[in-house]
Design a protein around this motif. Sequence first.
Motif, PDB file in Angstrom:
ATOM      1  N   ALA A  34     -76.660  -3.417 -73.830  1.00 35.01           N
ATOM      2  CA  ALA A  34     -77.623  -2.327 -73.913  1.00 35.01           C
ATOM      3  C   ALA A  34     -79.002  -2.765 -73.417  1.00 35.01           C
ATOM      4  O   ALA A  34     -79.707  -1.989 -72.765  1.00 35.01           O
ATOM      5  CB  ALA A  34     -77.714  -1.816 -75.351  1.00 35.01           C
ATOM      6  N   ARG A  38     -81.483  -1.524 -70.073  1.00 34.69           N
ATOM      7  CA  ARG A  38     -82.895  -1.149 -70.180  1.00 34.69           C
ATOM      8  C   ARG A  38     -83.759  -1.970 -69.214  1.00 34.69           C
ATOM      9  O   ARG A  38     -84.966  -2.087 -69.381  1.00 34.69           O
ATOM     10  CB  ARG A  38     -83.383  -1.347 -71.607  1.00 34.69           C
ATOM     11  N   SER A 369     -76.298   3.795 -82.818  1.00 34.22           N
ATOM     12  CA  SER A 369     -75.952   3.541 -81.414  1.00 34.22           C
ATOM     13  C   SER A 369     -76.535   2.204 -80.976  1.00 34.22           C
ATOM     14  O   SER A 369     -77.582   1.769 -81.468  1.00 34.22           O
ATOM     15  CB  SER A 369     -76.489   4.652 -80.508  1.00 34.22           C
ATOM     16  N   TRP A 370     -75.863   1.549 -80.039  1.00 36.15           N
ATOM     17  CA  TRP A 370     -76.376   0.283 -79.508  1.00 36.15           C
ATOM     18  C   TRP A 370     -77.624   0.510 -78.660  1.00 36.15           C
ATOM     19  O   TRP A 370     -78.507  -0.357 -78.591  1.00 36.15           O
ATOM     20  CB  TRP A 370     -75.299  -0.429 -78.700  1.00 36.15           C
ATOM     21  N   ASP A 371     -77.734   1.674 -78.005  1.00 35.44           N
ATOM     22  CA  ASP A 371     -78.938   1.961 -77.219  1.00 35.44           C
ATOM     23  C   ASP A 371     -80.171   2.018 -78.117  1.00 35.44           C
ATOM     24  O   ASP A 371     -81.238   1.510 -77.769  1.00 35.44           O
ATOM     25  CB  ASP A 371     -78.774   3.289 -76.473  1.00 35.44           C
ATOM     26  N   ARG A 372     -80.013   2.638 -79.271  1.00 28.52           N
ATOM     27  CA  ARG A 372     -81.127   2.705 -80.216  1.00 28.52           C
ATOM     28  C   ARG A 372     -81.488   1.300 -80.707  1.00 28.52           C
ATOM     29  O   ARG A 372     -82.675   0.951 -80.799  1.00 28.52           O
ATOM     30  CB  ARG A 372     -80.748   3.598 -81.397  1.00 28.52           C
ATOM     31  N   GLN A 375     -83.384  -0.578 -77.987  1.00 28.64           N
ATOM     32  CA  GLN A 375     -84.762  -0.117 -77.866  1.00 28.64           C
ATOM     33  C   GLN A 375     -85.646  -0.788 -78.914  1.00 28.64           C
ATOM     34  O   GLN A 375     -86.758  -1.246 -78.623  1.00 28.64           O
ATOM     35  CB  GLN A 375     -84.833   1.401 -78.018  1.00 28.64           C
TER      36      GLN A 375
END
Length: 391
Positions: A34, A38, A369-372, A375
């Motif tokens: 992830a 980014r 979520s892994w995206d969160r 971040q």
Amino acid sequence: MSERQGRKRVLVVAACPLPLPRGTPIRIHRMSEALAGRDVEVHVVSYPLGQSSADPPPYHHHRAPAPRFFGRLAPGPSVAKLLLADAGLVWAVRRILREQRFDIVHAHHYEGLIAARLAAPGLPVIYDAHTLLESELSSYFPSGVRRITDAIGLTIDRRVPRLADFTISVTPRLRDRLLELGGVESENSTVIRNGVRLEPFPESYDVRASNTVVFAGNLAPYQGVEHLLSAFGHVLRARADAKLLVFTDSDATTYESMAGAVGILDAVTFRQVPFERMGEALASADVSVNPRVHAAGQPQKLLNYMAAGLPVVSFMSGSHPIVDGLTGLTVPDGDDRAMADAILALLAAPARALKMGRAGREEVRLHFSWDRAAQEVEEVYDVVLGASSGD
């Protein structure tokens, strides 16, 4: 714009095999994926072991050197890890730092933090805390030396996190305990929880009535599988048609013998399931169980259970993020009879179990979520890099 203001270059020190379908390796692998998405350049250096994959990860993966006789590492401390895996990790980190420049080091496990400090004394280091040794270390040793191992674990938990410039804890309970012990300070620590990928898990579920209980994970001592078998013995005496599935890639010989000794082996199935098929396998059960006692960290299995739409029965201390009565049932630590009663209550009320399972899946969809998580990790990088540059 300088490179530090733009794309960050991060060296992740993973004191574990990678990739591997269990807690810490999953967090490292998914978080690194992830972060790479980014536009962070991520290099991961790990132990020499791990499963092969047809698809290369979006991050750069470096393995520490492996002697020819170096085969498999079980969870927990060992001489082989210290003399071979951890020493090799320090060597590998030093070699990579001689060849390339990085802005920050992100270390996992105490061995990774120590390796990072030995090999990268001039770089800011973040420590990713997944567990506490004050409760876990004793599970790997005979009960007669528990006082000694508890004291050693407590000393490590107090002192080693201080080597880091910033600590990320995987649960609020873990951070609170490190604060209490003086291992971290509030201004240089935070909580960033695990994530889970929903894609491998079916999206719709019906009321189940197979009387099947499931556990998924390795069979290391800290998992509390003996509590699971004891609790299931009580379940089986109340419901002769109950079944227990244990999905694991560990050697099950010890626990098969234990199940046989208490007369439940005919109702227990130990099975290896490829991780990519775990969602389908979990969906065949009615109730999932987490028998881990004294767990300050985040058992990844709980998020998998929730993603699979299963209600969870768990001992209290290892139950994060289960909400009692909403996404599962929590019981006092080590109370096998209470665990059995909770399992029986859900088996007897499949509609209630389904409602809890759906609530759990919605919870992880919204908040895990892994995206969160990535971040939030990148925000920590910015804070630490700003502090180290004097901004």
